[in-house]
Design an enzyme around this catalytic site. Structure first.
Site, PDB file in Angstrom:
ATOM      1  CB  THR A 189      -0.906   0.018   1.246  1.00  0.00           C
ATOM      2  OG1 THR A 189      -1.664  -1.173   1.268  1.00  0.00           O
ATOM      3  CG2 THR A 189      -1.837   1.231   1.250  1.00  0.00           C
ATOM      4  N   GLY A 226     -10.489  -4.030   0.572  1.00  0.00           N
ATOM      5  CA  GLY A 226      -9.947  -3.677   1.875  1.00  0.00           C
ATOM      6  C   GLY A 226     -10.328  -2.268   2.284  1.00  0.00           C
ATOM      7  CB  THR A 234      -0.480   1.178   5.273  1.00  0.00           C
ATOM      8  OG1 THR A 234       0.061  -0.079   4.866  1.00  0.00           O
ATOM      9  CG2 THR A 234       0.513   1.851   6.203  1.00  0.00           C
ATOM     10  NE  ARG A 274      -9.188  -7.829   1.593  1.00  0.00           N
ATOM     11  CZ  ARG A 274      -8.242  -6.932   1.887  1.00  0.00           C
ATOM     12  NH1 ARG A 274      -7.658  -6.258   0.925  1.00  0.00           N
ATOM     13  NH2 ARG A 274      -7.890  -6.722   3.133  1.00  0.00           N
ATOM     14  N   GLY A 284      -6.581  -4.607   6.031  1.00  0.00           N
ATOM     15  CA  GLY A 284      -7.710  -3.734   5.787  1.00  0.00           C
ATOM     16  C   GLY A 284      -8.973  -4.024   6.559  1.00  0.00           C
TER      17      GLY A 284
END
Lengths: 147, 137
Positions: free
Chosen positions: B1, B31, B51, B29, B54
């Site tokens: 991230t 986050g 970060t 998916r 998630g």
């Protein structure tokens, strides 16, 4: 407080051998790019900073992102303007190497906050932000694995 | 991230976050990164980008929490409290947060490492979080 940009390249642990100096050098380069873009406002600064890191291939974002269980890269990104509380985001986009630029388009050009999957990729195509994953100069798993 | 927060010359804050998520995640998916208040948030008091894993950041709305805490706390304390809440509530910590306020920037970190960089008209610097005093940039 004078104009300022602060960046992160992801928390957690790195997989494999990582050139920390190279990572830090790139984060700082992207911070300088963001500082330069601050003349266009805070929103431009964060967009340019993040796009710089997405394009580097050194982080778990953009062309450096990890793959899902199907072996595909699926990217999420969001951006927000504090002055007008405007937000834009995209999720699960597969063929957008700079999803942060698409997130800003969602904020500024649609009545929505979050677009996902095909709808987001359709907007990317219309705005010239779509690029098939197969054409990316891609280096998966180079960075942190985590949101 | 990756993420960024900024304050411009007009006093406006902005935040941005982008990620590939978790390696081997289920297809489709999502986050925290595209969720306002979770992976990023910007208001009139400040801006934050988070970060980590998630699912927990989403449940705790870590970025919103950090910016809200700025109403009554200095940036460093707000960042640390927002990150510390995950450890307190879930017994889990592996999170990083960058926070910009009118009084200055701050970093909250419960993960082992997080590369960070800052730039102002005075110059730029980078370090693994914990080693750099961003207020000195």
């Amino acid at each position: 407080m004078r104009p300022f940009v602060l960046l992160h390249g992801g928390a957690g642990s790195w997989s494999g051998k990582v050139d920390v100096e190279r990572v830090l050098s790139k984060v700082e380069e992207c911070a300088r790019m963001g500082r330069y873009a601050l003349g266009g406002g805070a929103l431009a600064a964060v967009e340019e900073s993040v796009a710089c890191m997405e394009s580097s291939g050194l982080f778990n974002a953009g062309v450096g992102a990890v793959t899902n269980s199907a072996g595909m890269v699926e990217l999420d990104a969001g951006i927000m303007d504090g002055a007008r509380r405007g937000a834009g985001a995209v999720a699960c986009v597969r063929n957008v190497p700079n999803p942060i630029r698409l997130a800003r388009r969602v904020m500024e050009e649609t009545p929505h906050v979050l677009l996902v999957c095909e709808g987001a990729e359709d907007l990317a195509r219309a705005r010239g932000l779509w690029s098939p994953q197969s054409s990316w100069k891609w280096s998966a798993s180079s960075g942190h694995s985590g949101d | 991230t990756v993420g960024a927060v900024a304050l411009d010359g007009s006093g406006v804050f902005a935040a941005a976050t982008s990620t590939g998520g978790i390696r081997g995640k289920m297809p489709c998916r999502v986050g925290d990164s595209p969720v306002p208040g979770a992976g990023y948030y910007a208001g009139t008091e400040g801006a934050a980008s988070a970060t980590g894993i998630g699912e927990m950041i989403m449940v705790e709305l870590v970025s919103f929490r950090a910016v809200e805490l700025l109403r009554n706390a200095e940036a460093h304390r707000a960042a640390e409290e927002a990150v510390g809440a995950l450890e307190r509530d879930f017994g889990w910590g592996n999170v990083g947060l960058i926070l910009m306020s009118r009084s200055g920037p701050a970093i909250g970190l419960s993960a082992k490492l997080m590369p960070v960089a800052a730039a102002s008209d005075s110059g730029s610097a980078s370090a693994l979080a914990g080693e750099m005093k961003v207020e000195d940039v």
